[in-house]
Write a protein that holds these residues in place. Structure first.
Motif: not given
Length: 335
Positions: A9-12, A44-49, A53-54, A185-186
């Motif tokens: 879930i999210g903006a996309v 998925l791999l560069n934003v949400r994953l 994890l963070l 977010g960052a």
């Protein structure tokens, strides 16, 4: 389940089947036949994953530092944010944002990724040293003095952040707002790598700290009689708390109350034994932060709420309830 929901879930919005397929392929498992666009794969791999994890590591770290602070001060209301450790870390990070190039000399953006956690750690350490020194009377930590010192440190650190905000340019002001309100977010793979050492050290410490923390709850004299070096234990706890809080503040900003709520929830479930409280608190802290992040992303989509605002809205009433419970217990004991 909650963690997997955070991927989708999210903006996309991305379907669970597509998300599972991308994650399976990323770790080398056979793909499940659901194709993903390049945009979905990148999200998925560069934003949400890295964000998830963070969030898991930051939530766990904040919960563990909360447990250690509460054992350290033998008070269930202690928390790195409440006693100024997190705010001290934020002041260190903001100082590096605004004055870093002046203090260190011109440095690249890649160096900022190293200097920022270091500055946050130093800020947390200095704040905790001030509180510990002022609250220690005749070899004992006075809880009331400690909380009052925490209020003073928070005020001074907040004033310092205000002065630096006045000196900052527009780009620096945006970064300062991020630290002040807290956000995932960052999140990036760089942030994950910066927090991973603190998370790994705290996880390793779980196996060694449980029994000493149990002894510390009995009092300094009793812990010493049981064979534990109380002063060394307190230094270790202080350093671990500063290291963890500094790493989280440097990457996520100031996110309060996770370190207060998660340990209390753990003790309600498994009792006061730190052999169970420490790991369960880490799990609950991770779940709380991921849950808050999901709400932050969806409540005002496509914009995002600062996650620190959400945790404060939840944690503030919980803190007041805990304070009322503590006062009620004290009055009952007096009678």
């Amino acid at each position: 389940m909650l963690i997997f929901t955070a991927f989708t879930i999210g903006a996309v919005s991305i379907s669970p089947a597509v998300a599972l397929n991308v994650l399976a392929a990323h770790v080398g498992l056979p793909e499940l036949g659901y194709s993903a666009t390049s945009i979905e794969r990148n999200i998925l791999l560069n934003v949400r994953l890295p964000r998830v994890l963070l969030g898991v590591m930051a939530g766990g770290i904040m919960a563990l530092t909360g447990v250690m602070m509460q054992a350290f001060f033998r008070n269930p209301l202690a928390d790195p944010a409440l006693i100024g450790v997190a705010t001290g870390g934020a002041l260190g990070a903001v100082t590096m944002i605004v004055l870093g190039s002046t203090l260190v000399g011109g440095f690249s953006q890649s160096m900022l990724g190293i200097m920022l956690p270091a500055a946050a750690f130093v800020g947390s350490l200095l704040a905790s040293m001030v509180i510990f020194t002022l609250a220690r009377q005749q070899g004992l930590v006075n809880v009331t003095t400690m909380l009052l010192c925490g209020i003073a440190v928070n005020a001074v650190a907040g004033a310092g952040i205000g002065v630096l905000s006045f000196m900052a340019d527009d780009a620096q002001l945006r970064d300062i707002t991020f630290w002040s309100l807290g956000s995932l977010g960052a999140a990036s793979w760089g942030h994950v790598q910066a927090v991973m050492p603190a998370a790994a050290i705290l996880v390793i410490a779980l196996g060694f700290l449980a029994m000493p923390l149990n002894a510390l709850l009995l009092g300094d004299a009793e812990a010493s009689h049981l064979g534990f070096s109380v002063e060394r234990l307190k230094v270790i706890v202080l350093l671990l708390t500063c290291f963890g809080a500094g790493a989280v503040v440097a990457t996520c900003g100031v996110i309060g109350f996770i370190g207060l709520i998660a340990p209390h929830a753990s003790r309600l479930l498994v009792g006061p034994d730190h052999r169970f409280v420490l790991p369960l608190s880490a799990i609950i802290g991770a779940i709380l932060l991921i849950g808050a992040d999901i709400i932050a992303r969806t409540a005002v989509s496509p914009a995002e709420l600062p996650i620190g605002v959400l945790t404060a809205l939840i944690g503030g009433p919980v803190f007041l309830w805990l304070l009322r419970q503590a006062n009620g217990s004290g009055q009952h004991a007096n009678h």
